[in-house]
Design a protein around this motif. Structure first.
Motif, short mmCIF file in Angstrom:
data_model
loop_
_atom_site.label_atom_id
_atom_site.label_comp_id
_atom_site.label_asym_id
_atom_site.label_seq_id
_atom_site.Cartn_x
_atom_site.Cartn_y
_atom_site.Cartn_z
N VAL A 46 64.71 14.10 41.36
CA VAL A 46 64.25 13.06 42.29
C VAL A 46 62.76 13.29 42.57
N LEU A 47 61.95 12.30 42.26
CA LEU A 47 60.50 12.42 42.38
C LEU A 47 59.94 11.34 43.30
N SER A 48 58.78 11.60 43.85
CA SER A 48 58.05 10.55 44.56
C SER A 48 57.36 9.67 43.53
N ALA A 49 56.85 8.52 43.99
CA ALA A 49 56.20 7.59 43.05
C ALA A 49 54.96 8.21 42.42
N ASP A 50 54.13 8.91 43.21
CA ASP A 50 52.93 9.50 42.63
C ASP A 50 53.28 10.63 41.67
N GLU A 51 54.33 11.38 41.96
CA GLU A 51 54.79 12.41 41.01
C GLU A 51 55.26 11.77 39.71
N MET A 52 55.93 10.63 39.82
CA MET A 52 56.43 9.95 38.63
C MET A 52 55.27 9.43 37.78
#
Length: 647
Positions: free
Chosen positions: A493-499
């Motif tokens: 599960v990632l944040s949008a900026d991590e993705m």
């Protein structure tokens, strides 16, 4: 040595010399009096484009018949003689900078919804019920003749008011297009049937306008080279139409699509998902069949690209609309060899959406737009201050640049190793290339302005105390909000900026929690990389953040790229298999390899509060105040920084 000699060669239309090949395409403003005359704000908006070096600046949305032809209440009136002083002042605002003042002659035909709403009859080639529920009547011979004369009278009036060219609006689904198109014109008299008959109205308008203004006054007509949808005509028909108009005009302005068909609105006004110059080929094909000079328009911001279009003979003139909203100095910067300094329009639709919803143009990367009159006024000298900007995102950079330009001593602290903030994560996204360019230019401009930029430096209370600033501008940003869902802490599960930063590592099946702009744009990016993407959104519709036209573009692009959108759907758990969701049919699992959390941001208000009383003057801007869009970061940053030093 001029880098773009073809782009900056003059062109003569009728007997008028235009100083280069860059024309400001018609855009209308909503600034006007109750009689639909221009205001000083209107003048300033167009004047800014003229001072930026455009060869011609066209005033858009001027209606030839206020009673039957008005699309909205923001149209200037060309049929009221009382407007002479105001209209003359408008043209002078443009011509005094060396540009030719042009004005668009419009009639909305059966799309004249404001006229209909006011209780007036509306007309078109055929009788039908409009999408707004208004009854349009088929025009009679007498009405057609009357409208032809109204075009001529409006052109003569524009000439008297000091305009040096008229642009007849014959595209995008309005009256003349309705007659030209075999889809909307099924008349059996001399105004319908063959292409010659369907173009008779437009040709008669051209002849009448020519008679009214004389042989040495340039006349332009905008047409749709193709209506770009199954309900409209194609390029072959566009060529046939242009051939009928050939010789009756001085410039054929080739656009595309229709702003009355939502499915192709973002073709007429290209969105960020389309390539630069996406509509140029329509003009290039038409130019092969006519002797009249041809203009092209749509998604053109790169002077090198424009130079190639002119040099290769694809078009004779480059028309620019939003590109000159983002940077009205585009022509001058290109002429001076400073193309790298051009603020290139991101095609985010913020300007257009704001114009529709609020009656004012705003631009994320040009905080002057909508405030030209204010920005043109000389500001009083400042009392020099020591200014600390905490945070180097778009708001922080704009605040630092503006404060430094006003003569203040500015220090900017950014805890990351580069300026740009969270938006840096999108630097490799193809449809965000102009955003990346903007961040790069702003970072360079921050240094060039003399700002003491301190990277890898967090603006802690201890550091701020040691710097002893007179003014603090907190532009600290926000952090992702993580909902309380079982399994949200799983490693995939990632944040949008991590993705964005780890897109190549994403699994084949990606589920994005959140249907706002962050989630939907990320979905488009990942789908473009070949991932199977699903958006899960609790609300009944996607959230466009107030940018309705970008929202339209996103919805069309999601559909085109095969992204699955689950509305009215709540994520209740994350398991090894994927996301357990709940909707009106109960619970089920959407299998996924990677899950992205894009459900919102939490402003860093506590961090801002820690700095609040460490200087006599304190300002809080951008996402650390309220998470919002780029416009709502740069606009307050610019104006707040301008205010510093008055006391």
């Amino acid at each position: 040595m001029i880098k773009y000699p073809n782009l900056f060669s003059p062109i003569t239309l009728a007997n008028t010399v235009f100083r280069n090949r860059i024309f400001a395409s018609p855009t209308g403003t909503a600034y006007m009096t109750s009689q639909h005359f221009p205001t000083p704000e209107t003048n300033a908006y167009y004047e800014r484009k003229a001072s930026g070096g455009a060869a011609s600046v066209c005033v858009g949305d001027a209606v030839i018949c206020s009673t039957h032809g008005r699309f909205n209440y923001g149209h200037l009136a060309l049929d009221n003689p009382a407007g002479l002083p105001a209209m003359t002042r408008l043209s002078e605002s443009i011509t005094r900078h060396g540009a030719v003042a042009a004005i668009e002659l419009s009639h909305s035909g059966s799309n004249a919804r404001s006229s209909a709403a006011d209780g007036h009859k509306i007309y078109g080639p055929m009788a039908y019920t409009t999408k707004d529920g208004h009854e349009a009547e088929a025009m009679t011979e007498e009405q057609i003749s009357a409208v032809v004369q109204q075009y001529a009278d409006a052109a003569a009036w524009a000439k008297r008011c000091g305009f040096g060219m008229v642009t007849i609006h014959g595209g995008h689904g309005w009256l003349l297009t309705e007659f030209m198109s075999p889809v909307t014109n099924r008349r059996t008299d001399r105004w319908g049937g063959s292409v010659e008959n369907r173009c008779r109205f437009a040709v008669d308008v051209c002849k009448a306008v020519r008679k009214a203004v004389g042989p040495k006054f340039p006349i332009e007509m905008r047409i749709s080279g193709s209506e770009c949808n199954p309900k409209g005509y194609d390029l072959d028909e566009g060529i046939a139409i242009a051939k009928q108009l050939d010789g009756h005009l001085d410039l054929i302005h080739v656009s595309a699509g229709s702003h009355e068909v939502w499915e192709v609105f973002t073709v007429t006004h290209p969105d960020m998902f389309l390539q630069d110059g996406v509509n140029v080929h329509y003009a290039a094909e038409i130019k092969k069949h006519v002797k009249t000079p041809v203009a092209t328009v749509g998604a053109l911001v790169d002077p090198a690209h424009m130079e190639e279009i002119i040099a290769s003979g694809q078009a004779d003139v480059i028309q620019i609309a939003r590109g000159l909203i983002a940077d009205p100095d585009l022509p001058l910067k290109a002429r001076l060899g400073c193309a790298d300094e051009i603020n290139r329009c991101m095609r985010c639709m913020s300007c257009f959406s704001s114009h529709i919803l609020k009656g004012q143009f705003l631009c994320p990367i040009n905080p002057h737009v909508g405030h030209e009159l204010d920005c043109d006024r000389a500001l009083p000298p400042v009392i020099k201050k020591k200014v600390l900007v905490a945070g180097g995102g778009v708001g922080g950079m704009q605040a630092a640049i503006t404060a430094a330009s006003r003569g203040h001593e500015v220090t900017l602290c950014e805890k990351a190793d580069k300026l740009g903030g969270v938006l840096n994560c999108e630097h490799h996204v193809p449809f965000k290339k102009n955003l990346t360019g903007y961040l790069t230019r702003q970072a360079a401009a921050t240094t060039a302005a003399g700002v003491d930029v301190r990277l890898n430096t967090e603006a802690t209370p201890e550091l701020v105390k040691s710097l002893a600033p007179d003014v603090i501008i907190a532009a600290l940003g926000a952090r992702p909000w993580i909902p309380n869902i079982p399994g949200i802490d799983r490693k995939y599960v990632l944040s949008a900026d991590e993705m964005y930063c780890n897109a190549p590592k994403a699994g084949n099946k990606v589920v994005i929690l959140g249907g706002g702009l962050v989630g939907t744009e990320l979905a488009i990016y990942l789908a473009g990389l070949g991932h199977d993407v699903t958006i899960v959104e609790m609300n009944p519709q996607l959230n466009d953040g107030g940018n309705m036209l970008h929202g339209l573009a996103i919805r069309l692009e999601l559909e085109r790229r095969g992204v699955s959108v689950k509305l009215n759907t709540k994520a209740v758990e994350i398991t090894e298999r994927g996301v357990v969701v709940e909707d009106s049919d109960g619970q089920r699992t959407i299998e996924s390899d990677t899950i992205v959390c894009a459900v919102g941001q939490i402003p860093l208000r506590d961090e801002a509060d820690a700095l609040r009383y460490l200087a006599p003057e304190f300002h809080q801007i951008g996402d650390c105040l309220v998470p919002n869009n780029i416009t709502e970061a740069t606009r307050p940053a610019f104006h707040i920084a301008n205010d510093i030093g008055r006391l």
